[in-house]
Design an enzyme around this catalytic site. Structure first.
Site, mmCIF file in Angstrom:
data_model
loop_
_atom_site.group_PDB
_atom_site.id
_atom_site.type_symbol
_atom_site.label_atom_id
_atom_site.label_comp_id
_atom_site.label_asym_id
_atom_site.label_seq_id
_atom_site.Cartn_x
_atom_site.Cartn_y
_atom_site.Cartn_z
ATOM 1 N N ARG A 39 0.727 -1.106 0.064
ATOM 2 C CA ARG A 39 -0.007 0.013 -0.273
ATOM 3 C C ARG A 39 0.895 1.353 -0.116
ATOM 4 N NH1 ARG A 39 -2.318 -0.785 6.132
ATOM 5 N NH2 ARG A 39 -0.338 0.078 7.360
ATOM 6 N N GLU A 85 10.102 7.339 6.475
ATOM 7 C CA GLU A 85 8.644 7.454 6.443
ATOM 8 C C GLU A 85 8.176 8.781 5.710
ATOM 9 O OE1 GLU A 85 6.436 4.934 7.218
ATOM 10 O OE2 GLU A 85 7.516 3.837 8.636
ATOM 11 N N HIS A 134 9.110 4.046 3.405
ATOM 12 C CA HIS A 134 7.772 3.411 3.918
ATOM 13 C C HIS A 134 6.780 4.752 3.649
ATOM 14 C CE1 HIS A 134 8.900 -0.536 4.932
ATOM 15 N NE2 HIS A 134 10.224 -0.074 4.929
ATOM 16 N N SER A 135 5.722 4.509 4.098
ATOM 17 C CA SER A 135 4.702 5.621 4.206
ATOM 18 C C SER A 135 3.633 5.057 5.334
ATOM 19 C CB SER A 135 4.012 5.506 2.957
ATOM 20 O OG SER A 135 2.783 6.618 2.907
ATOM 21 N N ASN A 146 9.248 -6.892 5.666
ATOM 22 C CA ASN A 146 9.942 -5.989 6.588
ATOM 23 C C ASN A 146 10.043 -6.566 7.930
ATOM 24 O OD1 ASN A 146 11.970 -3.986 6.477
ATOM 25 N ND2 ASN A 146 10.480 -2.717 7.553
ATOM 26 N N ARG A 147 9.662 -7.989 7.919
ATOM 27 C CA ARG A 147 9.731 -8.799 9.353
ATOM 28 C C ARG A 147 10.680 -10.096 8.957
ATOM 29 N NH1 ARG A 147 8.891 -4.654 10.738
ATOM 30 N NH2 ARG A 147 7.392 -3.454 12.030
#
Ligand SMILES: *[C@@H]1O[C@H](CO)[C@@H](O)[C@H](O)[C@H]1NC(C)=O
Length: 425
Positions: A183, A382, A304-305, A251-252
């Site tokens: 997303r 971010e 990221h956002s 991202n984990r």
């Protein structure tokens, strides 16, 4: 005939975002660290989805499913955490967002001379076409690499941009990626802008560049077609229930305290870490295709956002690494430059260790992993997002170019500082 086709279209359009019927979204603003940590724990305990992580005195945006409304509000009130309703009806807001995106696409000034729009969010196919185009157009500068396939069989790809074909061992490498989470559309557009700029200017030839606009193509696609808030990959081979709940949080998924913090054992959770480190083709390929470059990578920026944050390791316990001083000072240099090129619409960036800023301990992230492998400057950016009003969930596409430009200005400064501090010459 025409009318019924229209009706059908209408029905299909409205069937979208059904899964968010009855959801609400809230701005939450902790005023101290205790409140911040309470909010961090609701991700774990209640599965509340933060589209933007809160920081102290900085709004986060929480997406809350119907069965959790009451409990969530009670928790906020019990802890005296300030909150404000953002969208009364998440599905309705997503329908409004869709109309805006369609309008922006319709009114787009076209793909200009460089064939990629920065005034609407491009589909995956458009991104791929642009990458192919750039590689063809600038064969002496740009190499497109296809290191493998996604779970759903899409090509993974990244660009190498270099005036010396990566053969000058003394040149520092800058690695930039976006689209870890389906997303986070603005992140891919921002990496595309970096590519665009690098092909237009000849100021950055002292470095070699690796750019991955979409780390997780399956997730990007799925967030356009099925679930606007999708973040994971789309694999179904990780767990007995993975066919019901596909995907892993990419991202984990890295081998840094893997699956110990801010992860879930159930594949239905957004922070499911997979059945082993690097279980996902997307992360495995990223890891191993970069292997040969790691000694030369001086700066890694993973986008990221959203939230206007520049975050750095260690993300598992909030301790500082040997490069903490450089991380903080280069982070601030980037933030200052972004601020100087920004709009009053966006908040100023906060720079710091990720645990100290967000109150959340994480494991298996790309930024920590890269830092552990030896990349001295490793940042999670971010990007800026919506303000405090009733805007939709994705930034209005009219801001894409602004965000991409100011971020790129920050990256340029980060690259220079990185080369001064850690380059070989
Ligand atoms: C590329 O980026 C630099 C630094 O931010 C900027 O000065 C320049 O105008 C950009 N070029 C294009 C074509 O956008």
């Amino acid at each position: 005939m025409k009318a019924s086709a229209l009706l059908l279209l209408f029905a299909v359009a409205n069937a979208k975002h059904e899964q968010y019927q009855g959801w609400k979204s809230y701005f939450v603003k902790p005023s101290n660290r205790v409140q911040l940590e309470v909010l961090g724990s609701v991700v774990q305990n209640y599965g509340v989805d933060f589209l933007s992580n809160p920081a102290v005195e900085r709004n986060g945006l929480a997406l809350v499913k119907p069965e959790l409304h009451e409990e969530f509000i009670k928790l906020l009130e019990d802890h005296g955490i300030a909150y404000k309703l953002h969208a009364e009806d998440v599905k309705a807001q997503l329908d409004i967002d869709d109309k805006l995106f369609e309008t922006r696409r319709r009114e787009s000034s076209g793909k200009k001379n460089e064939r990629i729009p920065f005034d609407y969010y491009p589909e995956l196919e458009e991104i791929n076409e642009y990458l192919e185009y750039v590689a063809e157009q600038y064969p002496n500068l740009v190499t497109i690499v296809y290191p493998g396939y996604t779970f759903e069989g899409r090509e993974l790809k990244y660009l190498k941009i270099s005036t010396t074909n990566f053969e000058d061992e003394d040149k520092p490498i800058i690695l930039i990626d976006g689209g870890f989470f389906g997303r986070d559309w603005i992140t891919s557009a921002t990496v595309l802008f970096a590519i665009y700029n690098l092909t237009q200017t000849d100021m950055l030839h002292d470095y070699d560049w690796i750019l991955l606009p979409v780390v997780n193509p399956d997730g990007y696609k799925y967030s356009f077609t099925n679930d606007r808030f999708w973040i994971k990959t789309r694999s179904t081979d990780q767990h007995l229930f993975s066919t019901l709940c596909p995907g892993v949080n990419a991202n984990r998924n890295f081998n840094f305290f893997w699956n110990t913090l801010d992860t879930s054992y159930t594949p239905c959770a957004d922070n499911y870490a997979g059945n082993k480190p690097l279980s996902e083709r997307e992360t495995f390929v990223l890891r191993f295709s970069l292997d040969e470059f790691i000694p030369r990578i001086v700066l890694y920026i993973s986008m990221h956002s959203y939230g206007s944050l520049i975050l750095y390791p260690w993300g598992n316990d909030g301790s500082l690494s040997n490069h903490a001083f450089a991380l903080q000072s280069v982070g601030v240099a980037m933030a200052d430059t972004i601020y100087a090129n920004s709009l009053p619409d966006f908040p100023r960036y906060i720079v710091g260790n990720s645990v100290l800023v967000t109150g959340i301990k994480t494991s298996g992230t790309a930024v920590d992993y890269a830092h552990k492998l030896g990349t001295p400057l490793s940042f999670n950016l971010e990007l800026p997002g919506i303000g405090e009003g009733t805007e939709g969930f994705h930034l209005d596409p009219k801001y894409i170019e602004q965000v991409a430009k100011e971020t790129w200005a920050g990256i340029v400064v980060g690259a220079r500082r990185a080369a001064e501090l850690f380059g070989r010459t």
